[in-house]
Design a protein around this motif. Sequence first.
Motif, PDB file in Angstrom:
ATOM      1  N   PRO A  27      38.148  39.039  37.451  1.00 30.07           N
ATOM      2  CA  PRO A  27      38.687  39.351  36.131  1.00 30.07           C
ATOM      3  C   PRO A  27      37.581  39.644  35.121  1.00 30.07           C
ATOM      4  O   PRO A  27      36.833  38.748  34.735  1.00 30.07           O
ATOM      5  CB  PRO A  27      39.445  38.067  35.760  1.00 30.07           C
ATOM      6  CG  PRO A  27      38.741  36.982  36.515  1.00 30.07           C
ATOM      7  CD  PRO A  27      38.217  37.607  37.779  1.00 30.07           C
ATOM      8  N   SER A  28      37.439  40.899  34.715  1.00 34.09           N
ATOM      9  CA  SER A  28      36.434  41.235  33.690  1.00 34.09           C
ATOM     10  C   SER A  28      36.761  42.597  33.103  1.00 34.09           C
ATOM     11  O   SER A  28      37.527  43.365  33.685  1.00 34.09           O
ATOM     12  CB  SER A  28      35.019  41.246  34.277  1.00 34.09           C
ATOM     13  OG  SER A  28      34.751  42.458  34.925  1.00 34.09           O
ATOM     14  N   ILE A  36      27.123  39.432  34.901  1.00 41.59           N
ATOM     15  CA  ILE A  36      26.762  38.238  34.121  1.00 41.59           C
ATOM     16  C   ILE A  36      27.669  37.070  34.535  1.00 41.59           C
ATOM     17  O   ILE A  36      27.221  35.931  34.672  1.00 41.59           O
ATOM     18  CB  ILE A  36      26.882  38.524  32.604  1.00 41.59           C
ATOM     19  CG1 ILE A  36      25.914  39.652  32.198  1.00 41.59           C
ATOM     20  CG2 ILE A  36      26.600  37.261  31.786  1.00 41.59           C
ATOM     21  CD1 ILE A  36      24.454  39.392  32.509  1.00 41.59           C
ATOM     22  N   GLY A  37      28.938  37.370  34.796  1.00 42.89           N
ATOM     23  CA  GLY A  37      29.875  36.334  35.238  1.00 42.89           C
ATOM     24  C   GLY A  37      29.466  35.733  36.574  1.00 42.89           C
ATOM     25  O   GLY A  37      29.616  34.527  36.792  1.00 42.89           O
ATOM     26  N   ALA A  38      28.942  36.556  37.484  1.00 44.72           N
ATOM     27  CA  ALA A  38      28.518  36.050  38.797  1.00 44.72           C
ATOM     28  C   ALA A  38      27.360  35.062  38.639  1.00 44.72           C
ATOM     29  O   ALA A  38      27.257  34.085  39.386  1.00 44.72           O
ATOM     30  CB  ALA A  38      28.111  37.208  39.702  1.00 44.72           C
ATOM     31  N   THR A  51      34.550  30.431  29.890  1.00 46.65           N
ATOM     32  CA  THR A  51      34.328  30.082  28.477  1.00 46.65           C
ATOM     33  C   THR A  51      32.999  30.666  27.994  1.00 46.65           C
ATOM     34  O   THR A  51      32.890  31.185  26.874  1.00 46.65           O
ATOM     35  CB  THR A  51      34.328  28.547  28.309  1.00 46.65           C
ATOM     36  OG1 THR A  51      35.572  28.043  28.788  1.00 46.65           O
ATOM     37  CG2 THR A  51      34.139  28.136  26.859  1.00 46.65           C
ATOM     38  N   ALA A  52      31.984  30.601  28.852  1.00 45.23           N
ATOM     39  CA  ALA A  52      30.668  31.152  28.489  1.00 45.23           C
ATOM     40  C   ALA A  52      30.740  32.676  28.345  1.00 45.23           C
ATOM     41  O   ALA A  52      30.146  33.253  27.424  1.00 45.23           O
ATOM     42  CB  ALA A  52      29.644  30.767  29.554  1.00 45.23           C
ATOM     43  N   ILE A  53      31.468  33.318  29.238  1.00 44.09           N
ATOM     44  CA  ILE A  53      31.625  34.781  29.162  1.00 44.09           C
ATOM     45  C   ILE A  53      32.298  35.153  27.840  1.00 44.09           C
ATOM     46  O   ILE A  53      31.846  36.060  27.126  1.00 44.09           O
ATOM     47  CB  ILE A  53      32.468  35.292  30.360  1.00 44.09           C
ATOM     48  CG1 ILE A  53      31.678  35.132  31.661  1.00 44.09           C
ATOM     49  CG2 ILE A  53      32.878  36.750  30.161  1.00 44.09           C
ATOM     50  CD1 ILE A  53      32.529  35.282  32.914  1.00 44.09           C
ATOM     51  N   SER A  54      33.363  34.431  27.502  1.00 46.17           N
ATOM     52  CA  SER A  54      34.079  34.711  26.248  1.00 46.17           C
ATOM     53  C   SER A  54      33.170  34.514  25.039  1.00 46.17           C
ATOM     54  O   SER A  54      33.232  35.285  24.065  1.00 46.17           O
ATOM     55  CB  SER A  54      35.298  33.788  26.112  1.00 46.17           C
ATOM     56  OG  SER A  54      36.194  34.033  27.154  1.00 46.17           O
ATOM     57  N   LEU A 138      29.675  43.476  45.653  1.00 48.69           N
ATOM     58  CA  LEU A 138      31.077  43.809  45.941  1.00 48.69           C
ATOM     59  C   LEU A 138      31.889  44.018  44.663  1.00 48.69           C
ATOM     60  O   LEU A 138      32.537  45.055  44.492  1.00 48.69           O
ATOM     61  CB  LEU A 138      31.717  42.698  46.784  1.00 48.69           C
ATOM     62  CG  LEU A 138      33.218  42.878  47.081  1.00 48.69           C
ATOM     63  CD1 LEU A 138      33.480  44.137  47.905  1.00 48.69           C
ATOM     64  CD2 LEU A 138      33.779  41.654  47.807  1.00 48.69           C
ATOM     65  N   TYR A 139      31.847  43.028  43.776  1.00 53.02           N
ATOM     66  CA  TYR A 139      32.784  43.050  42.646  1.00 53.02           C
ATOM     67  C   TYR A 139      32.319  43.905  41.465  1.00 53.02           C
ATOM     68  O   TYR A 139      33.149  44.416  40.724  1.00 53.02           O
ATOM     69  CB  TYR A 139      33.082  41.618  42.197  1.00 53.02           C
ATOM     70  CG  TYR A 139      33.921  40.864  43.211  1.00 53.02           C
ATOM     71  CD1 TYR A 139      35.277  41.156  43.362  1.00 53.02           C
ATOM     72  CD2 TYR A 139      33.359  39.911  44.044  1.00 53.02           C
ATOM     73  CE1 TYR A 139      36.049  40.498  44.305  1.00 53.02           C
ATOM     74  CE2 TYR A 139      34.128  39.239  44.990  1.00 53.02           C
ATOM     75  CZ  TYR A 139      35.475  39.544  45.114  1.00 53.02           C
ATOM     76  OH  TYR A 139      36.239  38.898  46.055  1.00 53.02           O
TER      77      TYR A 139
END
Length: 228
Positions: A27-28, A36-38, A51-54, A138-139
Amino acid sequence: MTDWTGKYIENFYRVLYDAYGLRHWWPSDSPFETIIGAILAQNVTWTGASTAISALISAGLMDPDKLFNARDEIIATHIYSSRYYNQKTKKIRNFLQFFLTEFDGSVERMKTEPVEKLRIQLLGLKGFGPETVDSILLYALEKPIFVVDAYTRRIGERQGWFDEKASYEMMQNFFMSRLSPDIHLYNDFHAQIVYLGNQVCKKTPRCNVCPVRNNLILPGCTYPGNKI
Ligand code: SF4
């Protein structure tokens, strides 16, 4: 001994898909956010990473140049919920240095490189292990590489696919040698395994609600608790 054919592995995926539907992972809003989420998702719950991504998005920092130009203390403050925030700030900076130098901050440019070369380059960055690197490949970059993790190990051990000493590469090869290199299949299969491991095949498994338990098109799970 069971012969784990490609057909069997496809059926295993199909049973999970029929039970849980498409997982819509990752989900991004952008491939850069996925990268960055990975990094932020290492050793933390998805809630902590999310929460950090948001927080980075709200601060206007989900951009390669802006993030690179932000001070370490600022980044660390925003990613506090992802735990190990100082280490992760360094990892983000390591990635950005590489990303801006090699690809001018362009995911599209990065995508044009062969997967083998990118994998070696990313694994060479400090703090980047195979699970993080393969998740990015992959993502975010849509490269056909199968991601495995602790959930894959637990489920695979209980299914009898591999033992507890299996390396990351052995587990990954178990899937990649049996499945065609289909990014959509790889994407959702890993997500299904994460969901099964997180919700059902927990440390103490909930075999009574497991869709792969004694399924008619599968040979059955070898875990002793499954027989009760
Ligand atoms: S039957 Fe039980 S041990 Fe086997 S995969 Fe399902 S939850 Fe895990």
